[in-house]
Structures are given as C-alpha cells and as structure tokens.
Design an enzyme around this catalytic site. Structure first.
Site, PDB file in Angstrom:
ATOM      1  N   GLU A 178      -2.223   1.667  -4.599  1.00 37.70           N
ATOM      2  CA  GLU A 178      -1.548   2.972  -4.596  1.00 37.70           C
ATOM      3  C   GLU A 178      -0.394   3.051  -5.586  1.00 37.70           C
ATOM      4  OE1 GLU A 178      -3.470   3.006  -0.474  1.00 37.70           O
ATOM      5  OE2 GLU A 178      -2.787   1.539  -1.946  1.00 37.70           O
ATOM      6  N   GLU A 194      -6.831  -0.223   4.230  1.00 37.68           N
ATOM      7  CA  GLU A 194      -6.000   0.069   5.399  1.00 37.68           C
ATOM      8  C   GLU A 194      -6.857   0.317   6.642  1.00 37.68           C
ATOM      9  OE1 GLU A 194      -1.970   2.004   3.605  1.00 37.68           O
ATOM     10  OE2 GLU A 194      -3.811   3.133   3.223  1.00 37.68           O
ATOM     11  N   ALA A 230      -8.514   7.387  -0.461  1.00 37.46           N
ATOM     12  CA  ALA A 230      -8.520   8.853  -0.376  1.00 37.46           C
ATOM     13  C   ALA A 230      -9.241   9.468  -1.561  1.00 37.46           C
ATOM     14  CB  ALA A 230      -7.091   9.380  -0.311  1.00 37.46           C
ATOM     15  N   GLY A 282      -6.810   3.230   0.965  1.00 42.17           N
ATOM     16  CA  GLY A 282      -7.028   3.595   2.356  1.00 42.17           C
ATOM     17  C   GLY A 282      -8.200   2.873   2.977  1.00 42.17           C
TER      18      GLY A 282
END
Length: 255
Positions: free
Chosen positions: A129, A109, A63, A106
């Site tokens: 994270e 992910e 992000a 992310g």
C-alpha cells in the site's frame, strides 16, 4: 456468475472469491457476495470450519483501484466487518486460508484474518500500500507485527515488497507449504483434522487463545479456565470420556 462461491462438503465449507479476470480485486460487489457467504457459514450449525480460497492466478490483489478512484470505498470497507466483509469480522468458527498464488494488500490482510494458512510454493505475501500512498489499515500494520518480529513487519510496511512462501513459513505466517495447485486439498486435509474434534471445544479454545493474547498471562489463565468450564454439562463433554471408555470414535453433536 457468483462472485463468491459457497460450497459445503460434510462439516467443511469452501468460500471462493470468483473474480479471476480482475485478480480477485475487491470490488463492492465481491465484498457484498463474501458477506453473504460468511453470513451463511456463520448461520449453518452443521458446518464447523471454512476455507477461504481465490479462483485464478491470484488469491486476492487487494482493493479494486478503479472502484477506489471512483470513490466507491464504502462497499469494499464494511463499517463493522472491514475489508471484504471479513478482515474485522467477529466470528466463532475457524477459517483456513488456502493460498495458491499471490496474496497482497487487502488480500494479505484477509489471510491475516484467517486462523490457519496453507500456501503453495507459488504464493507470495505483502502489503504494498505504501507504494500507492496508502496505509495497510485492515490488518497489515496492526495484525502483522503481532504475528512476526516487529522489525520484519516494519520492513514490509515501509518498503512494500513481497516475501515468498518459504520466508512466510519460517516467520510463522504459514502453517503448511505445499506444491502448486494443492493448497485447497491440503486445507481440506487440515480442516478434517480440526472437525475430528468437538466443535464447542474447538471454538472455545480458539477464542480463549485470541483473548489471552490481549492481556496478561495471569488473566489469560482465567480466560482459559472459564472457557473450559463453559463446556461442563454439554453433551460433547460427556461423550468424550464415554467414547474413550467404550473404545469407539466419539460422535460429536456440537451441543
């Protein structure tokens, strides 16, 4: 400049995250552009497989922390499709990740949301994270322990360090390891092997496999049987044996 480049060649689409100056960090604008690209892929009956790639030195760094600090999380995390309009997206067609460089947070992910992974020796993977007082909630702490041993997933989630492509391959996270700069070419080669098969059977096998993972072995057999029966009566179901008897390549129609 398009933040998500959508290109097709034959039956294969390539969707490229195109924010290299920001390491393809997921902003609301990039997320929206990816959503449009995947909508186009989903709607195009002539395209059977997609490849997700990243332009520049990083596949995706996760992000955009500036956007997060400004409270602009809604655009990054779509309520239905998840991170980048992709991490939780319901779809029927296979997607291959072509990872030439780091895929973290992310970005990793998104890789976990793909069906197959091709990665170069310059790729690394991780969910850092926890180092920023965040949780890898878009697949890091949910999909990862279903893919690799739980204690290794726990290490990645609690420590936040990356693993290199060779360890990722040994753990089963990566299908093909290649030289730097060759991830997209190798992903295309893998896609060509997939599209040599009838698309309805590919989609049925994919969904039966995924659904079977969520239940008992006995129920998984039933799911597989229903998936096979759904192909009865289709043109491709008849074309396969006919092409074999006639000793010619099959001409799949996707219907």
């Amino acid at each position: 400049m398009s933040l998500a480049i959508y290109e097709t060649e034959g039956r294969v689409a390539v969707i490229t995250m195109n924010r290299p100056e920001s390491r393809n960090a997921m902003s609301p604008e990039l997320s929206a552009a990816l959503g449009e690209a995947f909508d186009q892929f989903d709607a195009d009956d002539g395209v059977w497989v997609a490849i997700l790639a990243g332009n520049g030195r990083v596949f995706c760094a996760g992000a955009d922390l500036k956007a997060l600090s400004e409270g602009r999380t809604a655009g990054i995390m779509h309520p239905e499709h998840g991170f980048g309009h992709f991490s939780r997206r319901r779809r029927t067609k296979p997607v291959i990740a072509a990872v030439d460089r780091p895929a973290v947070a992310g970005g990793f992910e998104m890789v976990l949301a793909c069906d197959l992974v091709v990665a170069s020796t310059e790729a690394v993977f991780g969910i850092p994270e926890v180092k920023r007082s965040l949780i890898a909630s878009e697949g890091g702490v949910s999909r990862l322990p279903r893919r690799i041993p739980v204690n290794i997933a726990m290490e990645m989630a609690l420590v936040g360090d990356t693993i290199d492509v060779h360890r990722a391959h040994s753990l089963g996270l990566v299908n093909v390891v290649c030289e730097p700069g060759q991830a997209l070419a190798e992903a295309r080669a893998l896609a060509e092997r997939i599209i040599a098969n009838p698309p309805l059977a590919v989609r049925g096998a994919r969904q039966a496999l995924l659904d079977g993972l969520e239940t008992t072995e006995a129920e998984a057999f039933k799911i597989a049987t229903r998936a096979g029966q759904a192909l009865f009566g289709t043109e491709d179901f008849k074309e396969g044996p006919r092409a074999f008897v006639e000793k010619r390549p099959p001409n799949w129609k996707g219907r």
